[in-house]
Write an enzyme that holds these catalytic residues in place. Structure first.
Site, PDB file in Angstrom:
ATOM      1  N   ASP A 242      -4.461   5.703   2.506  1.00  0.00           N
ATOM      2  CA  ASP A 242      -4.062   6.700   3.497  1.00  0.00           C
ATOM      3  C   ASP A 242      -4.470   6.120   4.846  1.00  0.00           C
ATOM      4  OD1 ASP A 242      -3.880   8.791   5.306  1.00  0.00           O
ATOM      5  OD2 ASP A 242      -4.737  10.282   3.970  1.00  0.00           O
TER       6      ASP A 242
ATOM      7  N   TYR B 112       8.208  12.944  17.483  1.00  0.00           N
ATOM      8  CA  TYR B 112       8.376  11.610  16.900  1.00  0.00           C
ATOM      9  C   TYR B 112       8.543  10.590  18.027  1.00  0.00           C
ATOM     10  CZ  TYR B 112      10.278   7.772  14.128  1.00  0.00           C
ATOM     11  OH  TYR B 112      10.496   6.540  13.552  1.00  0.00           O
TER      12      TYR B 112
ATOM     13  N   LYS C 254       6.239   7.147  18.819  1.00  0.00           N
ATOM     14  CA  LYS C 254       6.773   5.791  18.911  1.00  0.00           C
ATOM     15  C   LYS C 254       6.663   5.221  20.329  1.00  0.00           C
ATOM     16  CE  LYS C 254       7.642   5.339  14.597  1.00  0.00           C
ATOM     17  NZ  LYS C 254       6.818   4.416  13.774  1.00  0.00           N
TER      18      LYS C 254
ATOM     19  N   SER D  22       8.276   0.373  15.113  1.00  0.00           N
ATOM     20  CA  SER D  22       8.492   1.431  16.093  1.00  0.00           C
ATOM     21  C   SER D  22       9.849   2.048  15.795  1.00  0.00           C
ATOM     22  CB  SER D  22       8.403   0.853  17.503  1.00  0.00           C
ATOM     23  OG  SER D  22       8.646   1.827  18.484  1.00  0.00           O
TER      24      SER D  22
ATOM     25  N   THR E  82      17.770   5.864   5.325  1.00  0.00           N
ATOM     26  CA  THR E  82      16.572   5.768   4.493  1.00  0.00           C
ATOM     27  C   THR E  82      16.011   7.173   4.272  1.00  0.00           C
ATOM     28  OG1 THR E  82      15.032   5.588   6.351  1.00  0.00           O
ATOM     29  CG2 THR E  82      16.010   3.540   5.554  1.00  0.00           C
TER      30      THR E  82
ATOM     31  N   THR F  39       0.826  -1.208   0.000  1.00  0.00           N
ATOM     32  CA  THR F  39       0.000   0.000   0.000  1.00  0.00           C
ATOM     33  C   THR F  39       0.856   1.251   0.000  1.00  0.00           C
ATOM     34  OG1 THR F  39      -0.243   0.505   2.373  1.00  0.00           O
ATOM     35  CG2 THR F  39      -1.587  -1.303   1.477  1.00  0.00           C
TER      36      THR F  39
END
Length: 272
Positions: free
Chosen positions: A56, A148, A152, A134, A183, A32
């Protein structure tokens, strides 16, 4: 036997790497993304073994519909990997109300909606594995990533409770807790707050700690994730990357020291 893997956020980063790894070994993948065109490469390479779905995760009904389509298409869903999410970079004071809400909406509520959508399918099967991506930052707080962190930390608490709730249904839950990797998480996928000069020194100190060897190689992760998915008794907590261990141990050692230093005061406050 091949598995059916449902992965959110499969268009880039860990999601894409892991989807490719599952497909290469013969699994079937429901991939997705918000932008369906970003999944074209997977479809071209792997044909009908990949089901691309636009999603979404913040839209609860869309998640329910996607799970239903996937279950009808492949007949079952063995693993849900909640990978969709992004990082909000900036001190807490800098964040706008909208930035805070959107961070929690995607990273926390989006994950909850997908869990709620998959559970009826997995309960009916009597089996399943929910993998919530996580972060080591769900265990350790750092400056300029506090919101952030908050998202998490929430994922950690939700997953720990969920594991106890669904164990009797034959459903396993795992928290994947990566340390920093090279990444898009800190690049194109990231959101940055509008800078306040009062925090320049804090930001500079944080950036100075991010040496090149701090970041793991994303391409090294698929083998570990394949082993995790194949485990008959997967762990609840799974640190990803060698930098996480020493960091988490140091933080938890300090927490124990703090708690023990104040133990007498804490216990006296119980009142009985």
């Amino acid at each position: 036997m091949s598995k059916v893997i449902f992965i959110t956020g499969a268009s880039r980063g860990f999601g894409k790497l892991w989807a490719e790894a599952f497909l290469r070994r013969g699994d079937r993948v429901v991939a997705t993304a918000r932008n369906l065109a970003q999944l074209d490469e997977l479809v071209q390479l792997y044909g009908d073994r990949v089901l691309p779905l636009q999603l979404d995760v913040t839209i609860r009904d869309a998640g329910i519909a996607a799970i239903q389509v996937a279950q009808q298409h492949f007949g079952r869903i063995d693993v849900l990997i909640n990978n969709a999410g992004y990082g909000l970079f900036g001190p807490i004071e800098e964040a706008t109300e909208q930035e805070v809400r959107e961070q929690l909406e995607v990273n926390v509520l989006g994950l909850v909606w997908m869990i709620q959508a998959i559970l009826p399918v997995m309960r009916a099967q009597g089996s399943g594995h929910i993998i919530n991506v996580s972060s080591v930052l769900g265990l350790v707080g750092v400056p300029t990533l506090g919101l952030y962190n908050a998202s998490k930390y929430a994922v950690e608490g939700i997953s720990e409770a969920l594991a106890k709730e669904v164990k009797a249904f034959g459903i396993n839950v795992t928290l994947v807790e990566p340390n920093a990797y090279a990444t898009d998480w800190s690049g194109a996928s990231a959101i940055h707050t509008t800078a306040m000069p009062q925090y320049d020194a804090v930001k500079a100190s944080f950036r100075a700690a991010l040496t090149e060897d701090f970041f793991g190689d994303p391409a090294a992760t698929p083998t570990a994730v394949l082993q995790l998915v194949d485990a008959s008794q997967p762990p609840l907590h799974f640190l990803l990357g060698k930098k996480a261990y020493a960091w988490v141990k140091g933080v938890y050692d300090q927490r124990w020291a703090d708690w023990n230093a104040w133990r007498a005061v804490s216990e006296a406050a119980h009142g009985k």
